[in-house]
Each structure stands twice: as C-alpha cells, then as structure tokens.
Scaffold this motif. Sequence first.
Motif, PDB file in Angstrom:
ATOM      1  N   VAL A 172       0.959  -1.209   0.072  1.00 51.13           N
ATOM      2  CA  VAL A 172       0.009  -0.065  -0.040  1.00 51.13           C
ATOM      3  C   VAL A 172       0.884   1.290  -0.022  1.00 51.13           C
ATOM      4  O   VAL A 172       1.776   1.577   0.833  1.00 51.13           O
ATOM      5  CB  VAL A 172      -0.995   0.212   1.219  1.00 51.13           C
ATOM      6  CG1 VAL A 172      -1.819   1.215   1.140  1.00 51.13           C
ATOM      7  CG2 VAL A 172      -1.799  -1.347   1.092  1.00 51.13           C
ATOM      8  N   GLU A 173       0.841   1.866  -1.174  1.00 51.47           N
ATOM      9  CA  GLU A 173       2.004   2.992  -1.333  1.00 51.47           C
ATOM     10  C   GLU A 173       1.026   4.196  -1.026  1.00 51.47           C
ATOM     11  O   GLU A 173       0.181   4.777  -1.807  1.00 51.47           O
ATOM     12  CB  GLU A 173       2.370   3.169  -2.647  1.00 51.47           C
ATOM     13  CG  GLU A 173       3.362   4.319  -3.119  1.00 51.47           C
ATOM     14  CD  GLU A 173       3.683   4.214  -4.427  1.00 51.47           C
ATOM     15  OE1 GLU A 173       4.872   4.880  -4.753  1.00 51.47           O
ATOM     16  OE2 GLU A 173       3.276   3.389  -5.172  1.00 51.47           O
ATOM     17  N   MET A 187       0.892  -5.576  -7.627  1.00 51.53           N
ATOM     18  CA  MET A 187       1.071  -5.731  -6.276  1.00 51.53           C
ATOM     19  C   MET A 187       1.152  -4.669  -5.226  1.00 51.53           C
ATOM     20  O   MET A 187       1.019  -4.532  -4.048  1.00 51.53           O
ATOM     21  CB  MET A 187       2.682  -6.406  -6.009  1.00 51.53           C
ATOM     22  CG  MET A 187       3.014  -7.482  -6.975  1.00 51.53           C
ATOM     23  SD  MET A 187       1.908  -9.215  -6.529  1.00 51.53           S
ATOM     24  CE  MET A 187       2.314  -9.100  -4.984  1.00 51.53           C
ATOM     25  N   VAL A 188       0.799  -3.430  -6.235  1.00 51.16           N
ATOM     26  CA  VAL A 188       0.665  -2.044  -5.491  1.00 51.16           C
ATOM     27  C   VAL A 188      -0.682  -1.646  -5.579  1.00 51.16           C
ATOM     28  O   VAL A 188      -1.339  -1.458  -6.557  1.00 51.16           O
ATOM     29  CB  VAL A 188       1.734  -1.241  -6.047  1.00 51.16           C
ATOM     30  CG1 VAL A 188       1.699   0.119  -5.294  1.00 51.16           C
ATOM     31  CG2 VAL A 188       3.177  -1.695  -5.903  1.00 51.16           C
ATOM     32  N   ILE A 189      -1.244  -1.183  -4.293  1.00 51.68           N
ATOM     33  CA  ILE A 189      -2.169  -0.197  -4.196  1.00 51.68           C
ATOM     34  C   ILE A 189      -2.018   1.226  -3.748  1.00 51.68           C
ATOM     35  O   ILE A 189      -1.290   1.335  -2.911  1.00 51.68           O
ATOM     36  CB  ILE A 189      -3.258  -0.758  -2.980  1.00 51.68           C
ATOM     37  CG1 ILE A 189      -3.862  -2.171  -3.529  1.00 51.68           C
ATOM     38  CG2 ILE A 189      -4.487  -0.030  -3.039  1.00 51.68           C
ATOM     39  CD1 ILE A 189      -4.622  -2.777  -2.356  1.00 51.68           C
ATOM     40  N   TYR A 190      -2.239   2.102  -4.934  1.00 51.47           N
ATOM     41  CA  TYR A 190      -1.808   3.291  -4.709  1.00 51.47           C
ATOM     42  C   TYR A 190      -2.756   4.264  -4.004  1.00 51.47           C
ATOM     43  O   TYR A 190      -3.772   4.300  -4.653  1.00 51.47           O
ATOM     44  CB  TYR A 190      -1.281   3.881  -6.085  1.00 51.47           C
ATOM     45  CG  TYR A 190      -0.561   5.389  -6.028  1.00 51.47           C
ATOM     46  CD1 TYR A 190       0.633   5.471  -5.546  1.00 51.47           C
ATOM     47  CD2 TYR A 190      -1.327   6.491  -6.504  1.00 51.47           C
ATOM     48  CE1 TYR A 190       1.213   6.822  -5.853  1.00 51.47           C
ATOM     49  CE2 TYR A 190      -1.047   7.573  -6.464  1.00 51.47           C
ATOM     50  CZ  TYR A 190       0.555   7.744  -6.222  1.00 51.47           C
ATOM     51  OH  TYR A 190       0.999   9.102  -6.384  1.00 51.47           O
ATOM     52  N   VAL A 191      -2.432   5.131  -3.050  1.00 45.35           N
ATOM     53  CA  VAL A 191      -3.294   5.831  -2.287  1.00 45.35           C
ATOM     54  C   VAL A 191      -2.857   7.215  -2.120  1.00 45.35           C
ATOM     55  O   VAL A 191      -1.475   7.613  -2.199  1.00 45.35           O
ATOM     56  CB  VAL A 191      -3.561   5.414  -0.998  1.00 45.35           C
ATOM     57  CG1 VAL A 191      -4.192   6.377  -0.123  1.00 45.35           C
ATOM     58  CG2 VAL A 191      -4.150   4.035  -0.935  1.00 45.35           C
ATOM     59  N   GLY A 192      -3.770   8.166  -2.394  1.00 43.51           N
ATOM     60  CA  GLY A 192      -3.317   9.665  -2.441  1.00 43.51           C
ATOM     61  C   GLY A 192      -4.356  10.747  -2.167  1.00 43.51           C
ATOM     62  O   GLY A 192      -5.507  10.203  -2.045  1.00 43.51           O
ATOM     63  N   SER A 193      -4.202  11.889  -2.221  1.00 38.58           N
ATOM     64  CA  SER A 193      -5.164  13.036  -2.092  1.00 38.58           C
ATOM     65  C   SER A 193      -4.816  13.827  -3.258  1.00 38.58           C
ATOM     66  O   SER A 193      -3.969  14.220  -3.711  1.00 38.58           O
ATOM     67  CB  SER A 193      -4.915  13.639  -0.775  1.00 38.58           C
ATOM     68  OG  SER A 193      -3.716  14.261  -0.578  1.00 38.58           O
ATOM     69  N   VAL A 206      -5.922   4.011  -6.571  1.00 39.79           N
ATOM     70  CA  VAL A 206      -5.636   3.596  -7.741  1.00 39.79           C
ATOM     71  C   VAL A 206      -5.226   1.821  -7.482  1.00 39.79           C
ATOM     72  O   VAL A 206      -4.232   1.711  -6.884  1.00 39.79           O
ATOM     73  CB  VAL A 206      -4.377   4.206  -8.579  1.00 39.79           C
ATOM     74  CG1 VAL A 206      -4.051   3.497  -9.866  1.00 39.79           C
ATOM     75  CG2 VAL A 206      -4.760   5.449  -9.061  1.00 39.79           C
ATOM     76  N   ALA A 207      -6.004   1.078  -8.194  1.00 44.10           N
ATOM     77  CA  ALA A 207      -5.472  -0.291  -7.927  1.00 44.10           C
ATOM     78  C   ALA A 207      -6.164  -1.084  -9.128  1.00 44.10           C
ATOM     79  O   ALA A 207      -7.088  -0.794 -10.283  1.00 44.10           O
ATOM     80  CB  ALA A 207      -6.333  -0.760  -6.790  1.00 44.10           C
ATOM     81  N   PRO A 208      -5.741  -2.343  -9.336  1.00 42.84           N
ATOM     82  CA  PRO A 208      -6.316  -3.210 -10.435  1.00 42.84           C
ATOM     83  C   PRO A 208      -7.800  -3.476 -10.193  1.00 42.84           C
ATOM     84  O   PRO A 208      -8.393  -3.152  -9.340  1.00 42.84           O
ATOM     85  CB  PRO A 208      -5.667  -4.496 -10.342  1.00 42.84           C
ATOM     86  CG  PRO A 208      -4.639  -4.110  -9.726  1.00 42.84           C
ATOM     87  CD  PRO A 208      -4.573  -3.158  -8.644  1.00 42.84           C
TER      88      PRO A 208
END
Length: 490
Positions: free
Chosen positions: A300-301, A326-332, A347-349
């Motif tokens: 979780v990035e 493999m990465v779930i991207y988190v932002g604001s 952002v994720a598959p």
Amino acid sequence: MPSPVEIPYRSFIVVDRSSNVPVYLQIANEFIKAIQRHALPPTTRLLGTRSLGQLLAVHRNTVVSAYDELAAQGWITILANKGTFVSAKLPILASPALQRHHYPSATGFAFKRSSLLDNPYEHRNYAYLFNDGTPDIRLTQIADLSRVYSSTMKRKSNRKKMDYYNHEGSEYFKTQLGDYLRLSRGLPIASSNILITRSTEMSLYIISEILLQPDDIVVVGEWGYFSANMIFQKNAARLKTVPVDEEGIDIAAVRKLCETQRVRMLYVNPQQHYPTTVTMSAKRRMELLQLAQTFGFAIVEDDYDQDFYYDKQPMLPLAAADQHGMVIYVGSFGKSLAPGFRTGFIVAPENIMLEMRKHLGIIDRQGDVLMEQALGEMIEDGVIYRHLKKSLKIYRERRDHMLAILKSEFNDCISVRKPAGGLACWLQFTSPVNLLQLSRNCAKSQLFLPKTILYQNKDMTALRLGFGHLDTQAMNESMAILRQHITALL
C-alpha cells in the motif's frame, strides 16, 4: 390518574418565540417528549384547548393545531363532548416523571470501547502552533474556487447528476484525474482503476476492510503514520516494524521477516516517508517490488505529499513500475486547496476495485457530485496547475527560511535533513530532551507542540515541524520561543 388541571404543563412546555419552529409544533413536540418519558401515561385526560391556551399564553387555535398534530401522529385521541386523552393504545410503562427532561449523560446499555481509536489530534487556542505539515489555506485561490463551484451549481446539465449520484464517483472527474495522474505520476491507468474517497484515511480503511483479517501481519516503518497504524490495528492486524534509514525502509529487514512469517501487507511512503521525510532509493524500490512478488504481499503506497516537490522532479511512484498488480496506490487531490475542496483516491487493478466500490457504497453512498465536477473542471482548465505553481514558490521559500533558522540558531543541538518536498522538516536532537516537558514549557509562551509531532525513545529524540502554514513573522516568533525552551532544558 391526575386531573387535567393538576398536570404542571408549564414545567415541560416552554415556548420559544424566537425559534423558526412554529409554536404549535413546539407544543406538540413537548407533549410527545412528555408521553415518551411516561410523564403522561395512556388515557391521561389533557386540559381543554382554551384553558391550555390561557395557561401557555398562546391563542386557542394554536393549541387546537397542536392537538390536531398529536392526534394525526397517534399520540392522543380527541373524543367529541368528552375531551382529549393520551392514546390508550400506547404501552403503559413505569416511572413517570413530570420534571423537564434532560438528555441522558450515559447509555443504558453496554457497548464496545476502544482506546486504540482515541483521537490523536489536539487543538489549542494559542498564538503560535506547529503541526506535522499542512498547507496554508490563506494561499488558496478563493476567487477561482468560488467561480468554478458557483458555475457548476448553476449549470442545468448538472441538476440531473445531483438528483441521482453513482457512489462509484463522477466519471468526468475520474477521467480528468486519470489524465492528471498519468502526466504527473506516470501511472498507466484508466478511470476504471480509480476510486474516489473523502480522504486518505477513508482509502486506507476500505483497503484494510478488504485485505486484512485478525492476526494478519502488516509491515510499517519503525516510525510511521499514526492514523494508518490505528486503522490497521482496528482490524486486529499485527504491526511489525522495520528500520528506516537514509534510503527509506530497510528491505533486508523486510526480507528477513518474510522468510520467517507470512506478511499480508506492507505500508510505505516512498516519496516522503512519514515522519522522517526520507525518499526511498531507486534500488530499494525495485527490490521491494521483487520481494512483494516473491512472497505475495500487497504494497500500500501512500503518496501523501507528492504535489509538494521543490528542487527536482520527484521519482515516479512504485505503482508506475508495478507490472504484477502488487501495489495499491493511495493519494489525495487538491491538498493545496481549501479543506472542503480536497478529496482522496485509490488506484488499483480492476478486480479489487470491484470490492472497494461495494465498501464505498456502504459508508459514502451519496458522494459529492458538485465538488467532483468542479475539481474536474479545475484540472481541465489548468487552474490546479497554476495554483500549485504559485503555492510551491511560497512553500519553497518557507522551507528554506526554516532551514536557515535551524542552521543559525539550533545547529548546536539539532541536526536536520533538507526535505526535497513536503511541508515539514525532520529535526533530530544531538542530546536527549524531554519532549513532553518541552511541549508544556512552550505552551506557557503560547506555542503549541501537539503530541503528534513528538518522537522519542531511548535511542532518538526528534520533532516533525511543519512549515507550510507559517508565514515569515509567525515562523520567526515560533522558532524563537522553541529555541528559548530547548536551551532551558539542555
């Protein structure tokens, strides 16, 4: 059963003439409360409309309207030539009380309590304060925000969207946000890979609900983001910490942990590790992606400060190089704007996005279609880019000013790393200082140091000082107070 004239109506019916609620509804509502509190049990005969009107100093027709409302709701029964009575169909309960009602101070039932979720944030009304790095809302382009939002509200084409909102988010905003993320962060995504949330914390909550089971292992940095840790532990996950050095989290330590235990998730801030502000090296980024693929854990990035970079272009996120999901991207988005204009995203598959949308539909079904429309237009029109360019110049000046003060006034007791981005500096003391005592002493001089910026154990004493919200004068005065009280404790 008391006589109608013996009931102390004025003890529980108080008319507020300044209220926007019609007087007859005020009277009806007070009767309902009295009946619900069992102060007026079933079959109790009520005072006539004329007598009650005189008693309460209101017109008889007002009381008639109140009684009609009560009868319509089923609380009372009006019998011709007999009188008005509390409905006999209501249940008879004990402990009548005619005194004016006060809201209960505690529940009458047991419930689960959590010290884990105690609010870590503190607020004090002091002249000066430090925080962990927040933008200055005074820099917000209010005119641009007002113009875009106002035009969005007035546009006829948006009225249908307001009437029905798909909780999966505005497709227009997701399209614009997708373009923004492709250009600024190199993410090769479609709008179907984006979930719009209210905040980073909501994003992490949804991810945790889907990925974590009790006793699952979540790897975090030795010093980490307290809100994220609280969310993971809320799901009964076991946190395992790994060291953080000049190149970011220690990948060798992560590998060693994976070889002995099954890791479910790793939470990381590769651009600006919270709280130390270090950037993960390119080598460790590639090693981490390979490790996740080998051992099958999710990354979780959290890219919480991506928009605030000063000296060079930031490195692309881990998610931009992820080829195996493999990465779930988190932002604001919109962090530099006023708080009401900010939003979070994931952002994720697409396969996990289907589950995320289900959870979002439960906790935030309505969303904010007007805000998303306005934000989308601000991206398309370039307003966001212009605002960021202006604010980054100011934040860079504030960062450099704080570093200059630290070098000239604190060089004998503090070491500091120049952050390439973000809105905070990481200060490490060369000698231990009692930070709680420092906070208490600074408070006496009207400077607030919240617990969330204090970091101390037997090996390290440090502060995460935000500079984004401070203009030059406030920074000079705050730093002078801080220096005074650090000196007194050394």
